[in-house]
Write a protein that holds these residues in place. Structure first.
Motif, short mmCIF file in Angstrom:
data_model
loop_
_atom_site.label_atom_id
_atom_site.label_comp_id
_atom_site.label_asym_id
_atom_site.label_seq_id
_atom_site.Cartn_x
_atom_site.Cartn_y
_atom_site.Cartn_z
N GLY A 10 0.79 -1.22 0.00
CA GLY A 10 0.00 0.00 0.00
C GLY A 10 0.82 1.26 0.00
O GLY A 10 2.05 1.23 0.01
N GLU A 11 0.11 2.36 -0.02
CA GLU A 11 0.72 3.68 -0.02
C GLU A 11 1.17 4.05 1.40
O GLU A 11 0.46 3.79 2.37
CB GLU A 11 -0.29 4.73 -0.50
CG GLU A 11 -0.73 4.55 -1.94
CD GLU A 11 0.37 4.87 -2.92
OE1 GLU A 11 1.25 5.69 -2.58
OE2 GLU A 11 0.35 4.30 -4.03
N ALA A 48 -7.62 2.13 -3.20
CA ALA A 48 -6.66 1.18 -3.76
C ALA A 48 -6.12 0.24 -2.68
O ALA A 48 -5.98 -0.97 -2.91
CB ALA A 48 -5.51 1.93 -4.41
N ASP A 49 -5.83 0.78 -1.49
CA ASP A 49 -5.32 -0.06 -0.41
C ASP A 49 -6.38 -1.04 0.08
O ASP A 49 -6.07 -2.20 0.39
CB ASP A 49 -4.82 0.81 0.75
CG ASP A 49 -3.44 1.39 0.50
OD1 ASP A 49 -2.92 1.18 -0.60
OD2 ASP A 49 -2.90 2.05 1.40
N GLU A 76 -8.63 8.09 -3.65
CA GLU A 76 -8.13 7.08 -4.58
C GLU A 76 -7.13 6.14 -3.92
O GLU A 76 -7.20 4.92 -4.13
CB GLU A 76 -7.47 7.77 -5.79
CG GLU A 76 -8.43 8.51 -6.71
CD GLU A 76 -8.94 9.82 -6.12
OE1 GLU A 76 -10.03 10.27 -6.56
OE2 GLU A 76 -8.27 10.39 -5.23
N THR A 77 -6.20 6.69 -3.13
CA THR A 77 -5.22 5.81 -2.47
C THR A 77 -5.88 4.97 -1.38
O THR A 77 -5.50 3.82 -1.16
CB THR A 77 -4.05 6.61 -1.88
OG1 THR A 77 -4.54 7.56 -0.91
CG2 THR A 77 -3.31 7.37 -2.99
N TRP A 78 -6.88 5.55 -0.70
CA TRP A 78 -7.62 4.77 0.30
C TRP A 78 -8.30 3.58 -0.37
O TRP A 78 -8.19 2.44 0.09
CB TRP A 78 -8.66 5.67 0.99
CG TRP A 78 -9.47 4.94 2.04
CD1 TRP A 78 -10.56 4.15 1.83
CD2 TRP A 78 -9.21 4.93 3.44
NE1 TRP A 78 -11.01 3.64 3.03
CE2 TRP A 78 -10.20 4.11 4.03
CE3 TRP A 78 -8.27 5.54 4.26
CZ2 TRP A 78 -10.26 3.88 5.40
CZ3 TRP A 78 -8.32 5.31 5.62
CH2 TRP A 78 -9.30 4.49 6.18
N HIS A 107 0.57 4.69 7.77
CA HIS A 107 -0.06 4.05 6.62
C HIS A 107 -1.54 3.74 6.92
O HIS A 107 -1.96 2.57 6.93
CB HIS A 107 0.66 2.78 6.24
CG HIS A 107 2.16 2.87 6.26
ND1 HIS A 107 2.85 4.03 5.98
CD2 HIS A 107 3.10 1.94 6.53
CE1 HIS A 107 4.15 3.81 6.06
NE2 HIS A 107 4.33 2.55 6.40
N SER A 134 -2.22 13.00 3.95
CA SER A 134 -1.75 12.79 2.58
C SER A 134 -2.53 11.69 1.85
O SER A 134 -2.28 11.43 0.67
CB SER A 134 -0.26 12.43 2.58
OG SER A 134 -0.04 11.22 3.27
N THR A 135 -3.47 11.06 2.54
CA THR A 135 -4.30 10.01 1.92
C THR A 135 -5.41 10.65 1.10
O THR A 135 -6.05 11.61 1.53
CB THR A 135 -4.92 9.11 3.00
OG1 THR A 135 -3.87 8.47 3.74
CG2 THR A 135 -5.81 8.04 2.39
N THR A 136 -5.62 10.12 -0.09
CA THR A 136 -6.70 10.60 -0.94
C THR A 136 -7.77 9.51 -1.05
O THR A 136 -7.55 8.35 -0.67
CB THR A 136 -6.19 10.92 -2.35
OG1 THR A 136 -5.76 9.71 -2.98
CG2 THR A 136 -5.03 11.92 -2.29
N TYR A 143 -3.83 1.37 4.51
CA TYR A 143 -3.32 0.00 4.60
C TYR A 143 -3.69 -0.61 5.95
O TYR A 143 -4.17 -1.75 6.03
CB TYR A 143 -1.81 0.03 4.42
CG TYR A 143 -1.07 -1.24 4.75
CD1 TYR A 143 -0.92 -2.24 3.80
CD2 TYR A 143 -0.48 -1.41 6.00
CE1 TYR A 143 -0.21 -3.40 4.09
CE2 TYR A 143 0.23 -2.57 6.31
CZ TYR A 143 0.36 -3.56 5.35
OH TYR A 143 1.05 -4.71 5.65
#
Length: 262
Positions: free
Chosen positions: A92-93, A107-108, A103-105, A149, A99-101, A152
């Protein structure tokens, strides 16, 4: 040594996944290897075959439910039904909540929580019919504490809850489900951080009562224990930290509070 039948390992090309594959191969298991790189998987399967291990590749992006099911079913046609699932794939990111978006949330969560769900969905009916099976999910100490993280970590916490739901719902069919929470593991995924801070593993050592970070083989041995009906046949719904004592308590803080060396 416990002998296994057909074992499906996701994230089979990674550091931990590779150690899990090696351990089950040494135990005489037939293997289904899943990861995203089809060519690398086939090469790994070929090396296993040369060493006398029956294996098949199931290349898939686990975030895609249909592709995951199709890949696993194609592999099962070559190996026979799955007896043990090891949901090891993850990642994960890095970063903070700030800093979490969205999209990244997403994706994880897709990879670390939905991915294992898709894998189990592809094999659970067969396990129910045979009235046996073992599922070992790989979560993280990040699912137990706030250690950075956050997306994640939230997904890995969800994986613990999902594992318990599997244990409760499918226990009457003879299916066991358990989850392992590793701490820091010395794998190639750390290389970027090692390049930036070569002493990173030494600096992390102070947080672990056993005074070291894990090697991939440490996780593989724990997976094999929980997967074994012989050794762990009455264990289901369990969450096992394999973390060198990290989640048992904060030894650095304890030393500062007591003004004593720990």
């Amino acid at each position: 040594m416990t002998r296994f039948q057909t074992v499906l390992v996701t994230g089979a090309l990674g550091g931990i996944g590779g150690a899990i594959v090696d351990h089950f191969a040494a135990a005489g298991a037939t293997l289904i290897l899943s990861d995203r790189d089809a060519a690398a998987l086939e090469a790994r399967v070929a090396r296993l075959a040369e060493a006398g291990t029956k294996a098949a590749a199931a290349p898939a992006d686990l975030r895609d439910a249909g592709a995951t099911r199709a890949a696993i079913e194609a592999a099962v046609a070559r190996t026979g039904p799955v007896d043990v699932v090891v949901n090891n794939a993850g990642g994960g990111e890095r970063g903070s909540l700030a800093s979490t978006t969205a999209e990244t949330w997403a994706a994880d969560v897709e990879l670390n929580l939905n991915g294992p769900y898709h894998v189990v969905a592809a094999v659970i009916d067969g396990m129910k019919e045979r009235r046996r099976g073992s599922i070992v999910n790989i979560s993280s100490v990040n699912g137990l504490q706030a250690l950075g993280h956050p997306a994640y970590s939230a997904a890995k916490a969800g994986l613990i809850s999902y594992t318990r739901a599997l244990a409760v719902e499918y226990g009457p069919f003879g299916i066991r489900a358990n989850v392992i929470c590793p701490g820091t593991v010395r794998t190639p995924i750390w290389q970027e951080r090692v390049d930036r801070k070569p002493e990173i593993f030494e600096s992390l050592r102070k947080w672990y009562p056993l005074q070291r970070v894990a090697e991939p083989a440490d996780i593989a041995k724990a997976v094999a224990f929980l997967a074994s009906d012989e050794l762990a046949g009455f264990i289901t719904g369990a969450m096992l930290p394999v973390d060198g004592g990290l989640t048992a308590g904060n030894r650095v803080m304890a030393g500062e509070l007591t003004l004593e060396e720990f």
